[in-house]
Scaffold this active site. Sequence first.
Site, mmCIF file in Angstrom:
data_model
loop_
_atom_site.group_PDB
_atom_site.id
_atom_site.type_symbol
_atom_site.label_atom_id
_atom_site.label_comp_id
_atom_site.label_asym_id
_atom_site.label_seq_id
_atom_site.Cartn_x
_atom_site.Cartn_y
_atom_site.Cartn_z
ATOM 1 N NE ARG A 223 -3.953 -2.097 1.964
ATOM 2 C CZ ARG A 223 -3.672 -3.290 2.469
ATOM 3 N NH1 ARG A 223 -2.549 -3.462 3.170
ATOM 4 N NH2 ARG A 223 -4.487 -4.285 2.299
ATOM 5 C CE LYS B 203 -0.953 13.943 -13.930
ATOM 6 N NZ LYS B 203 -1.418 14.393 -15.259
ATOM 7 C CD GLU C 254 7.148 16.510 -22.370
ATOM 8 O OE1 GLU C 254 6.575 17.574 -22.052
ATOM 9 O OE2 GLU C 254 6.534 15.432 -22.499
ATOM 10 C CE LYS D 206 5.351 17.486 -14.180
ATOM 11 N NZ LYS D 206 5.503 16.221 -14.869
ATOM 12 C CD GLU E 96 -4.028 17.173 -15.505
ATOM 13 O OE1 GLU E 96 -3.020 16.485 -15.329
ATOM 14 O OE2 GLU E 96 -4.591 17.301 -16.586
ATOM 15 N NE ARG F 177 0.603 17.188 -12.750
ATOM 16 C CZ ARG F 177 1.294 16.373 -11.972
ATOM 17 N NH1 ARG F 177 1.106 16.375 -10.669
ATOM 18 N NH2 ARG F 177 2.174 15.532 -12.481
ATOM 19 C CG ASN G 92 -1.927 17.751 -20.290
ATOM 20 O OD1 ASN G 92 -0.953 17.044 -20.051
ATOM 21 N ND2 ASN G 92 -3.032 17.707 -19.568
ATOM 22 C CG HIS H 258 1.076 16.518 -23.961
ATOM 23 N ND1 HIS H 258 1.932 17.593 -24.071
ATOM 24 C CD2 HIS H 258 1.792 15.542 -23.340
ATOM 25 C CE1 HIS H 258 3.105 17.274 -23.515
ATOM 26 N NE2 HIS H 258 3.039 16.035 -23.070
ATOM 27 C CG HIS I 153 -1.393 12.100 -25.373
ATOM 28 N ND1 HIS I 153 -1.973 12.670 -24.265
ATOM 29 C CD2 HIS I 153 -0.126 11.791 -25.010
ATOM 30 C CE1 HIS I 153 -1.080 12.715 -23.271
ATOM 31 N NE2 HIS I 153 0.047 12.185 -23.705
ATOM 32 C CG HIS J 144 5.701 11.892 -25.072
ATOM 33 N ND1 HIS J 144 4.328 11.888 -25.183
ATOM 34 C CD2 HIS J 144 6.003 12.872 -24.183
ATOM 35 C CE1 HIS J 144 3.831 12.813 -24.383
ATOM 36 N NE2 HIS J 144 4.827 13.428 -23.762
HETATM 37 N N1 LIG Z 1 4.834 10.650 -15.080
HETATM 38 C C1 LIG Z 1 4.826 11.717 -15.837
HETATM 39 O O1 LIG Z 1 4.465 12.814 -15.396
HETATM 40 C C2 LIG Z 1 5.276 11.606 -17.255
HETATM 41 C C3 LIG Z 1 5.506 12.759 -18.016
HETATM 42 C C4 LIG Z 1 6.002 12.625 -19.312
HETATM 43 C C5 LIG Z 1 6.245 11.348 -19.825
HETATM 44 N N2 LIG Z 1 6.002 10.240 -19.067
HETATM 45 C C6 LIG Z 1 6.282 8.886 -19.562
HETATM 46 O O2 LIG Z 1 7.671 8.798 -19.847
HETATM 47 C C7 LIG Z 1 7.876 7.787 -20.829
HETATM 48 C C8 LIG Z 1 8.895 8.286 -21.832
HETATM 49 O O3 LIG Z 1 10.084 8.586 -21.148
HETATM 50 P P1 LIG Z 1 11.516 8.491 -21.849
HETATM 51 O O4 LIG Z 1 11.506 9.243 -23.126
HETATM 52 O O5 LIG Z 1 12.507 8.842 -20.835
HETATM 53 O O6 LIG Z 1 11.553 6.963 -22.308
HETATM 54 P P2 LIG Z 1 12.382 5.692 -21.883
HETATM 55 O O7 LIG Z 1 12.404 5.511 -20.420
HETATM 56 O O8 LIG Z 1 11.843 4.570 -22.689
HETATM 57 O O9 LIG Z 1 13.856 6.043 -22.389
HETATM 58 C C9 LIG Z 1 14.106 6.212 -23.763
HETATM 59 C C10 LIG Z 1 15.179 5.240 -24.256
HETATM 60 O O10 LIG Z 1 16.441 5.640 -23.770
HETATM 61 C C11 LIG Z 1 17.085 4.570 -23.091
HETATM 62 N N3 LIG Z 1 17.895 5.204 -22.062
HETATM 63 C C12 LIG Z 1 17.450 5.825 -20.949
HETATM 64 N N4 LIG Z 1 18.469 6.430 -20.325
HETATM 65 C C13 LIG Z 1 19.576 6.183 -21.047
HETATM 66 C C14 LIG Z 1 20.925 6.563 -20.927
HETATM 67 N N5 LIG Z 1 21.339 7.382 -19.948
HETATM 68 N N6 LIG Z 1 21.812 6.102 -21.843
HETATM 69 C C15 LIG Z 1 21.381 5.338 -22.872
HETATM 70 N N7 LIG Z 1 20.126 4.968 -23.063
HETATM 71 C C16 LIG Z 1 19.227 5.386 -22.156
HETATM 72 C C17 LIG Z 1 15.977 3.695 -22.625
HETATM 73 O O11 LIG Z 1 16.404 2.374 -22.400
HETATM 74 C C18 LIG Z 1 15.011 3.796 -23.784
HETATM 75 O O12 LIG Z 1 15.407 2.931 -24.816
HETATM 76 C C19 LIG Z 1 6.528 7.486 -21.422
HETATM 77 O O13 LIG Z 1 6.101 6.229 -20.958
HETATM 78 C C20 LIG Z 1 5.616 8.585 -20.880
HETATM 79 O O14 LIG Z 1 4.298 8.168 -20.696
HETATM 80 C C21 LIG Z 1 5.533 10.352 -17.797
HETATM 81 ZN ZN LIG Z 2 4.687 14.954 -22.309
#
Ligand SMILES: NC(=O)c1ccc[n+]([C@@H]2O[C@H](COP(=O)([O-])OP(=O)(O)OC[C@H]3O[C@@H](n4cnc5c(N)ncnc54)[C@H](O)[C@@H]3O)[C@@H](O)[C@H]2O)c1
Ligand SMILES: [Zn+2]
Length: 365
Positions: A124, A145, A187, A229, A239, A243, A247, A250, A254, A267
Amino acid sequence: MVRELTVDLGTRSYPIYIGEGLLANIAAYFEKHGISKASPLLVVTDDHVAKHHLKPVLSRLAEGGYTAVSYTVAAGEKSKSLAVLEDVVGACLQAGLDRKSTVVALGGGVVGDLAGFVAASYMRGIRFVQIPTTILAHDSSVGGKVAVNHPLAKNIIGAFHQPEMVLYDTSTLLTLPDRDVRAGLSEMIKHGLIWDAEFTAWCEANAEKLIGLNPEALQYGLYKGCAVKAAVVSKDERENDLRAILNLGHTIGHALEAVAGYNELQHGEAISIGMVGAAMLSVRMGNPEEIFTVTERIFKKFGLPTRIPAHFDTEAIMRAMMHDKKFSEGRMVYIIPTAIGKVEINKNVSAEWVREIVDRLKRED
Ligand SMILES: NC(=O)c1ccc[n+]([C@@H]2O[C@H](COP(=O)([O-])OP(=O)(O)OC[C@H]3O[C@@H](n4cnc5c(N)ncnc54)[C@H](O)[C@@H]3O)[C@@H](O)[C@H]2O)c1
Ligand SMILES: [Zn+2]
Protein backbone atom coordinates in the site's frame (compact mmCIF):
# COMPACT_ATOMS: atom_id res chain seq x y z
CA MET A 1 28.22 22.53 -8.90
CA VAL A 2 25.00 20.96 -7.71
CA ARG A 3 21.78 22.87 -8.31
CA GLU A 4 18.94 22.26 -5.89
CA LEU A 5 15.27 23.09 -5.88
CA THR A 6 12.25 22.02 -3.89
CA VAL A 7 8.88 20.72 -4.99
CA ASP A 8 6.73 22.46 -2.46
CA LEU A 9 3.95 20.11 -1.34
CA GLY A 10 3.64 20.67 2.41
CA THR A 11 4.62 17.53 4.30
CA ARG A 12 5.31 15.74 1.01
CA SER A 13 7.81 18.35 -0.24
CA TYR A 14 11.01 16.98 -1.72
CA PRO A 15 14.27 18.15 -3.23
CA ILE A 16 15.56 17.84 -6.79
CA TYR A 17 19.35 17.78 -7.08
CA ILE A 18 20.91 18.41 -10.48
CA GLY A 19 24.62 18.08 -11.12
CA GLU A 20 27.36 16.28 -12.93
CA GLY A 21 28.65 13.17 -11.17
CA LEU A 22 26.43 13.42 -8.11
CA LEU A 23 25.69 9.68 -8.14
CA ALA A 24 29.20 9.17 -6.78
CA ASN A 25 27.70 10.43 -3.51
CA ILE A 26 24.37 8.61 -3.78
CA ALA A 27 24.70 6.97 -0.36
CA ALA A 28 25.27 10.34 1.31
CA TYR A 29 22.14 11.78 -0.35
CA PHE A 30 20.14 8.76 0.78
CA GLU A 31 21.41 9.10 4.31
CA LYS A 32 20.69 12.83 4.40
CA HIS A 33 17.08 12.13 3.46
CA GLY A 34 16.53 9.37 5.97
CA ILE A 35 16.52 6.37 3.64
CA SER A 36 16.81 3.42 6.01
CA LYS A 37 19.85 1.15 5.94
CA ALA A 38 18.01 -1.46 7.98
CA SER A 39 15.70 -2.41 5.10
CA PRO A 40 16.73 -3.57 1.61
CA LEU A 41 16.39 -1.32 -1.47
CA LEU A 42 15.31 -2.37 -4.94
CA VAL A 43 16.88 -0.54 -7.87
CA VAL A 44 14.65 -0.87 -10.95
CA THR A 45 16.21 -0.13 -14.32
CA ASP A 46 16.06 -1.22 -17.99
CA ASP A 47 18.59 -3.17 -20.02
CA HIS A 48 19.94 -0.12 -21.91
CA VAL A 49 20.49 1.90 -18.77
CA ALA A 50 21.82 -1.10 -16.83
CA LYS A 51 24.60 -1.54 -19.37
CA HIS A 52 26.02 1.90 -18.64
CA HIS A 53 24.93 3.04 -15.20
CA LEU A 54 23.74 0.25 -12.88
CA LYS A 55 27.03 -1.10 -11.57
CA PRO A 56 28.40 2.14 -10.11
CA VAL A 57 25.05 2.87 -8.43
CA LEU A 58 24.99 -0.56 -6.78
CA SER A 59 28.63 -0.32 -5.67
CA ARG A 60 28.28 3.19 -4.23
CA LEU A 61 25.17 2.09 -2.31
CA ALA A 62 26.94 -1.02 -0.97
CA GLU A 63 29.99 1.05 0.04
CA GLY A 64 27.63 3.37 1.91
CA GLY A 65 26.19 0.49 3.92
CA TYR A 66 22.98 -0.11 1.95
CA THR A 67 21.67 -3.52 0.90
CA ALA A 68 20.59 -2.93 -2.69
CA VAL A 69 19.24 -5.51 -5.11
CA SER A 70 18.47 -4.65 -8.75
CA TYR A 71 15.78 -5.68 -11.19
CA THR A 72 16.21 -4.99 -14.91
CA VAL A 73 13.23 -4.80 -17.28
CA ALA A 74 13.36 -4.75 -21.09
CA ALA A 75 13.86 -1.21 -22.44
CA GLY A 76 10.78 0.34 -24.02
CA GLU A 77 7.18 1.38 -23.42
CA LYS A 78 6.01 -2.29 -23.37
CA SER A 79 7.51 -2.64 -19.91
CA LYS A 80 4.88 -0.23 -18.54
CA SER A 81 2.45 -3.14 -18.19
CA LEU A 82 0.64 -5.01 -15.42
CA ALA A 83 2.60 -8.14 -16.32
CA VAL A 84 5.95 -6.41 -15.75
CA LEU A 85 4.55 -4.72 -12.63
CA GLU A 86 3.86 -8.19 -11.25
CA ASP A 87 7.45 -9.24 -12.04
CA VAL A 88 8.87 -6.22 -10.22
CA VAL A 89 6.63 -6.86 -7.20
CA GLY A 90 7.95 -10.43 -7.27
CA ALA A 91 11.48 -9.00 -7.13
CA CYS A 92 10.46 -6.81 -4.15
CA LEU A 93 9.19 -9.88 -2.30
CA GLN A 94 12.25 -11.96 -3.14
CA ALA A 95 14.56 -9.20 -1.98
CA GLY A 96 12.58 -8.96 1.26
CA LEU A 97 11.44 -5.34 0.87
CA ASP A 98 9.36 -4.21 3.84
CA ARG A 99 7.36 -1.09 4.70
CA LYS A 100 10.52 0.88 5.43
CA SER A 101 12.18 -0.09 2.13
CA THR A 102 12.71 2.19 -0.84
CA VAL A 103 12.31 1.55 -4.56
CA VAL A 104 14.88 3.37 -6.69
CA ALA A 105 13.95 4.19 -10.30
CA LEU A 106 17.14 4.37 -12.38
CA GLY A 107 16.14 5.23 -15.95
CA GLY A 108 13.91 7.29 -18.19
CA GLY A 109 10.19 7.91 -17.99
CA VAL A 110 9.30 4.28 -18.55
CA VAL A 111 11.28 3.03 -15.56
CA GLY A 112 10.20 6.03 -13.45
CA ASP A 113 6.50 5.48 -14.13
CA LEU A 114 6.72 1.71 -13.62
CA ALA A 115 8.93 1.70 -10.53
CA GLY A 116 6.97 4.62 -9.08
CA PHE A 117 3.74 2.68 -9.42
CA VAL A 118 5.36 -0.37 -7.81
CA ALA A 119 6.35 1.88 -4.89
CA ALA A 120 2.83 3.35 -4.75
CA SER A 121 1.19 -0.07 -4.55
CA TYR A 122 3.65 -2.44 -2.84
CA MET A 123 2.39 -2.90 0.73
CA ARG A 124 0.00 0.00 0.00
CA GLY A 125 2.84 2.38 -0.64
CA ILE A 126 6.55 2.55 0.21
CA ARG A 127 9.11 5.23 -0.49
CA PHE A 128 10.82 5.82 -3.78
CA VAL A 129 13.63 7.83 -5.29
CA GLN A 130 13.84 8.97 -8.90
CA ILE A 131 17.19 8.87 -10.69
CA PRO A 132 16.31 10.17 -14.17
CA THR A 133 18.69 9.19 -16.98
CA THR A 134 16.93 10.83 -19.93
CA ILE A 135 16.24 14.49 -20.69
CA LEU A 136 12.54 13.74 -21.01
CA ALA A 137 12.60 12.44 -17.44
CA HIS A 138 13.18 15.98 -16.10
CA ASP A 139 9.46 16.13 -16.74
CA SER A 140 8.31 12.64 -15.79
CA SER A 141 10.33 12.34 -12.57
CA VAL A 142 8.78 15.47 -11.05
CA GLY A 143 5.16 15.67 -9.98
CA GLY A 144 4.33 12.21 -8.68
CA LYS A 145 2.27 10.84 -11.56
CA VAL A 146 3.12 7.14 -11.81
CA ALA A 147 1.40 4.55 -13.99
CA VAL A 148 1.41 1.55 -16.26
CA ASN A 149 -0.51 1.15 -19.52
CA HIS A 150 -3.53 -0.99 -20.41
CA PRO A 151 -3.66 -2.38 -23.96
CA LEU A 152 -6.59 0.00 -24.59
CA ALA A 153 -5.15 3.14 -23.00
CA LYS A 154 -1.86 4.66 -21.94
CA ASN A 155 -1.15 5.54 -18.28
CA ILE A 156 -4.65 4.44 -17.25
CA ILE A 157 -3.63 2.35 -14.22
CA GLY A 158 -1.74 4.60 -11.86
CA ALA A 159 -1.49 6.79 -8.82
CA PHE A 160 -0.13 10.04 -7.45
CA HIS A 161 2.93 9.08 -5.42
CA GLN A 162 5.63 11.66 -4.76
CA PRO A 163 9.26 10.56 -4.50
CA GLU A 164 11.55 11.26 -1.53
CA MET A 165 13.93 13.06 -3.87
CA VAL A 166 15.06 13.34 -7.46
CA LEU A 167 18.79 12.81 -8.07
CA TYR A 168 19.64 14.07 -11.55
CA ASP A 169 23.19 13.18 -12.49
CA THR A 170 23.67 14.84 -15.88
CA SER A 171 26.72 12.71 -16.68
CA THR A 172 24.34 9.75 -17.23
CA LEU A 173 22.91 11.65 -20.23
CA LEU A 174 26.14 11.34 -22.20
CA THR A 175 25.19 7.80 -23.30
CA LEU A 176 21.74 8.85 -24.51
CA PRO A 177 21.06 8.38 -28.26
CA ASP A 178 20.73 11.66 -30.20
CA ARG A 179 17.08 11.06 -31.06
CA ASP A 180 16.21 10.71 -27.35
CA VAL A 181 18.21 13.86 -26.59
CA ARG A 182 16.15 15.94 -29.04
CA ALA A 183 12.84 14.33 -28.03
CA GLY A 184 13.56 15.12 -24.37
CA LEU A 185 14.42 18.72 -25.18
CA SER A 186 10.91 19.06 -26.64
CA GLU A 187 9.46 18.92 -23.09
CA MET A 188 12.09 21.42 -21.92
CA ILE A 189 10.97 23.86 -24.62
CA LYS A 190 7.37 23.20 -23.59
CA HIS A 191 8.19 24.33 -20.06
CA GLY A 192 9.42 27.61 -21.54
CA LEU A 193 6.43 28.04 -23.84
CA ILE A 194 3.86 27.62 -21.05
CA TRP A 195 5.54 29.72 -18.37
CA ASP A 196 8.62 31.74 -19.22
CA ALA A 197 9.35 33.75 -22.39
CA GLU A 198 12.90 34.47 -21.29
CA PHE A 199 13.67 30.78 -20.81
CA THR A 200 12.12 30.05 -24.22
CA ALA A 201 14.49 32.55 -25.83
CA TRP A 202 17.39 31.06 -23.88
CA CYS A 203 16.51 27.55 -25.18
CA GLU A 204 16.47 28.84 -28.75
CA ALA A 205 19.78 30.67 -28.36
CA ASN A 206 21.39 27.59 -26.80
CA ALA A 207 19.95 24.94 -29.13
CA GLU A 208 23.32 23.71 -30.38
CA LYS A 209 24.80 23.51 -26.90
CA LEU A 210 21.77 21.61 -25.62
CA ILE A 211 21.75 19.14 -28.52
CA GLY A 212 25.49 18.70 -28.05
CA LEU A 213 25.01 17.99 -24.31
CA ASN A 214 27.14 20.91 -23.18
CA PRO A 215 27.22 20.34 -19.38
CA GLU A 216 26.62 23.95 -18.31
CA ALA A 217 23.74 24.49 -20.75
CA LEU A 218 22.20 21.13 -19.96
CA GLN A 219 22.27 21.64 -16.22
CA TYR A 220 20.74 25.10 -16.47
CA GLY A 221 18.07 23.95 -18.93
CA LEU A 222 17.10 20.97 -16.81
CA TYR A 223 17.07 23.15 -13.70
CA LYS A 224 14.72 25.67 -15.32
CA GLY A 225 12.53 22.92 -16.81
CA CYS A 226 12.21 21.17 -13.44
CA ALA A 227 11.54 24.53 -11.77
CA VAL A 228 8.57 25.23 -14.05
CA LYS A 229 7.17 21.73 -13.52
CA ALA A 230 7.68 22.03 -9.74
CA ALA A 231 5.97 25.43 -9.64
CA VAL A 232 2.94 24.16 -11.54
CA VAL A 233 2.65 20.94 -9.53
CA SER A 234 3.03 22.80 -6.22
CA LYS A 235 0.01 24.92 -7.12
CA ASP A 236 -2.14 22.02 -8.35
CA GLU A 237 -0.83 18.57 -7.42
CA ARG A 238 -3.86 16.58 -8.57
CA GLU A 239 -4.66 18.36 -11.83
CA ASN A 240 -7.84 20.09 -10.79
CA ASP A 241 -7.05 23.04 -13.07
CA LEU A 242 -3.64 24.68 -13.55
CA ARG A 243 -1.65 21.44 -13.98
CA ALA A 244 -3.49 20.91 -17.28
CA ILE A 245 -1.25 23.57 -18.87
CA LEU A 246 1.55 20.97 -18.87
CA ASN A 247 -0.47 19.30 -21.62
CA LEU A 248 0.37 21.97 -24.21
CA GLY A 249 0.75 20.13 -27.52
CA HIS A 250 -0.40 16.85 -26.00
CA THR A 251 -3.92 16.72 -27.49
CA ILE A 252 -2.63 16.28 -31.02
CA GLY A 253 0.56 14.66 -29.67
CA HIS A 254 -1.20 11.81 -27.88
CA ALA A 255 -3.47 11.23 -30.87
CA LEU A 256 -0.44 10.95 -33.18
CA GLU A 257 1.25 8.51 -30.80
CA ALA A 258 -1.91 6.40 -30.67
CA VAL A 259 -2.35 6.38 -34.45
CA ALA A 260 1.32 5.52 -34.99
CA GLY A 261 1.01 2.67 -32.50
CA TYR A 262 3.69 4.20 -30.23
CA ASN A 263 6.42 3.22 -32.70
CA GLU A 264 6.96 5.76 -35.43
CA LEU A 265 7.02 8.91 -33.32
CA GLN A 266 8.63 9.40 -29.95
CA HIS A 267 6.59 11.27 -27.36
CA GLY A 268 8.75 14.39 -27.62
CA GLU A 269 8.42 14.36 -31.41
CA ALA A 270 4.64 13.95 -31.30
CA ILE A 271 4.26 16.89 -28.93
CA SER A 272 6.53 19.20 -30.94
CA ILE A 273 4.06 18.75 -33.81
CA GLY A 274 1.23 19.23 -31.29
CA MET A 275 2.72 22.49 -29.98
CA VAL A 276 3.05 23.85 -33.53
CA GLY A 277 -0.61 22.86 -34.03
CA ALA A 278 -1.65 24.63 -30.81
CA ALA A 279 0.20 27.74 -32.04
CA MET A 280 -1.63 27.60 -35.40
CA LEU A 281 -4.91 27.24 -33.56
CA SER A 282 -4.04 30.21 -31.38
CA VAL A 283 -3.42 32.41 -34.44
CA ARG A 284 -6.64 31.10 -36.00
CA MET A 285 -8.40 32.33 -32.85
CA GLY A 286 -7.03 35.84 -33.33
CA ASN A 287 -3.78 35.82 -31.34
CA PRO A 288 -0.58 37.35 -32.81
CA GLU A 289 1.05 35.51 -35.74
CA GLU A 290 4.35 35.62 -33.85
CA ILE A 291 3.16 32.80 -31.57
CA PHE A 292 3.20 30.47 -34.55
CA THR A 293 6.36 31.71 -36.24
CA VAL A 294 8.45 31.62 -33.06
CA THR A 295 7.14 28.19 -31.99
CA GLU A 296 7.81 26.67 -35.39
CA ARG A 297 11.25 28.27 -35.65
CA ILE A 298 12.35 26.88 -32.29
CA PHE A 299 11.35 23.29 -32.99
CA LYS A 300 12.99 23.42 -36.41
CA LYS A 301 16.17 24.64 -34.76
CA PHE A 302 16.15 21.55 -32.53
CA GLY A 303 15.57 19.25 -35.51
CA LEU A 304 12.20 18.25 -34.12
CA PRO A 305 9.24 17.56 -36.43
CA THR A 306 6.75 20.38 -37.00
CA ARG A 307 4.38 18.66 -39.42
CA ILE A 308 2.32 15.44 -39.41
CA PRO A 309 3.75 12.83 -41.79
CA ALA A 310 1.48 12.74 -44.86
CA HIS A 311 0.45 9.08 -44.51
CA PHE A 312 -1.33 9.71 -41.19
CA ASP A 313 -5.09 9.65 -41.62
CA THR A 314 -6.87 12.81 -40.42
CA GLU A 315 -9.99 10.89 -39.41
CA ALA A 316 -7.96 8.39 -37.41
CA ILE A 317 -6.24 11.29 -35.61
CA MET A 318 -9.60 12.93 -34.85
CA ARG A 319 -11.01 9.62 -33.57
CA ALA A 320 -7.99 9.13 -31.30
CA MET A 321 -8.48 12.66 -29.98
CA MET A 322 -12.15 12.03 -29.24
CA HIS A 323 -11.16 8.88 -27.39
CA ASP A 324 -8.67 10.84 -25.31
CA LYS A 325 -10.57 14.07 -24.69
CA LYS A 326 -14.16 14.96 -23.99
CA PHE A 327 -15.93 16.77 -26.78
CA SER A 328 -19.29 18.22 -26.05
CA GLU A 329 -21.41 19.83 -28.73
CA GLY A 330 -18.41 20.15 -31.01
CA ARG A 331 -16.35 21.97 -28.38
CA MET A 332 -13.25 20.81 -26.54
CA VAL A 333 -10.85 21.86 -23.80
CA TYR A 334 -7.55 22.92 -25.30
CA ILE A 335 -4.33 24.48 -24.01
CA ILE A 336 -3.84 27.55 -26.17
CA PRO A 337 -0.73 29.75 -26.18
CA THR A 338 -1.73 33.40 -25.86
CA ALA A 339 1.85 34.73 -26.08
CA ILE A 340 5.29 33.13 -25.96
CA GLY A 341 5.62 31.98 -22.34
CA LYS A 342 1.90 32.14 -21.65
CA VAL A 343 -1.03 29.77 -22.17
CA GLU A 344 -4.71 29.60 -21.29
CA ILE A 345 -6.99 26.63 -20.66
CA ASN A 346 -9.68 27.29 -23.24
CA LYS A 347 -12.81 25.21 -22.66
CA ASN A 348 -14.57 26.30 -25.79
CA VAL A 349 -12.39 25.38 -28.76
CA SER A 350 -14.20 24.31 -31.90
CA ALA A 351 -13.47 20.69 -32.82
CA GLU A 352 -13.96 21.74 -36.43
CA TRP A 353 -11.09 24.21 -36.16
CA VAL A 354 -8.93 21.48 -34.62
CA ARG A 355 -9.68 19.27 -37.63
CA GLU A 356 -8.73 22.17 -39.91
CA ILE A 357 -5.39 22.51 -38.12
CA VAL A 358 -4.69 18.77 -38.28
CA ASP A 359 -5.31 18.93 -42.02
CA ARG A 360 -3.06 21.94 -42.38
CA LEU A 361 -0.31 20.24 -40.37
CA LYS A 362 -0.44 17.40 -42.88
CA ARG A 363 -0.52 19.49 -46.04
CA GLU A 364 2.00 22.25 -45.49
CA ASP A 365 5.75 21.97 -45.34
N1 LIG B 1 4.83 10.65 -15.08
C1 LIG B 1 4.83 11.72 -15.84
O1 LIG B 1 4.47 12.81 -15.40
C2 LIG B 1 5.28 11.61 -17.25
C3 LIG B 1 5.51 12.76 -18.02
C4 LIG B 1 6.00 12.63 -19.31
C5 LIG B 1 6.24 11.35 -19.83
N2 LIG B 1 6.00 10.24 -19.07
C6 LIG B 1 6.28 8.89 -19.56
O2 LIG B 1 7.67 8.80 -19.85
C7 LIG B 1 7.88 7.79 -20.83
C8 LIG B 1 8.89 8.29 -21.83
O3 LIG B 1 10.08 8.59 -21.15
P1 LIG B 1 11.52 8.49 -21.85
O4 LIG B 1 11.51 9.24 -23.13
O5 LIG B 1 12.51 8.84 -20.83
O6 LIG B 1 11.55 6.96 -22.31
P2 LIG B 1 12.38 5.69 -21.88
O7 LIG B 1 12.40 5.51 -20.42
O8 LIG B 1 11.84 4.57 -22.69
O9 LIG B 1 13.86 6.04 -22.39
C9 LIG B 1 14.11 6.21 -23.76
C10 LIG B 1 15.18 5.24 -24.26
O10 LIG B 1 16.44 5.64 -23.77
C11 LIG B 1 17.08 4.57 -23.09
N3 LIG B 1 17.89 5.20 -22.06
C12 LIG B 1 17.45 5.83 -20.95
N4 LIG B 1 18.47 6.43 -20.32
C13 LIG B 1 19.58 6.18 -21.05
C14 LIG B 1 20.92 6.56 -20.93
N5 LIG B 1 21.34 7.38 -19.95
N6 LIG B 1 21.81 6.10 -21.84
C15 LIG B 1 21.38 5.34 -22.87
N7 LIG B 1 20.13 4.97 -23.06
C16 LIG B 1 19.23 5.39 -22.16
C17 LIG B 1 15.98 3.69 -22.62
O11 LIG B 1 16.40 2.37 -22.40
C18 LIG B 1 15.01 3.80 -23.78
O12 LIG B 1 15.41 2.93 -24.82
C19 LIG B 1 6.53 7.49 -21.42
O13 LIG B 1 6.10 6.23 -20.96
C20 LIG B 1 5.62 8.59 -20.88
O14 LIG B 1 4.30 8.17 -20.70
C21 LIG B 1 5.53 10.35 -17.80
ZN1 LIG C 1 4.69 14.95 -22.31
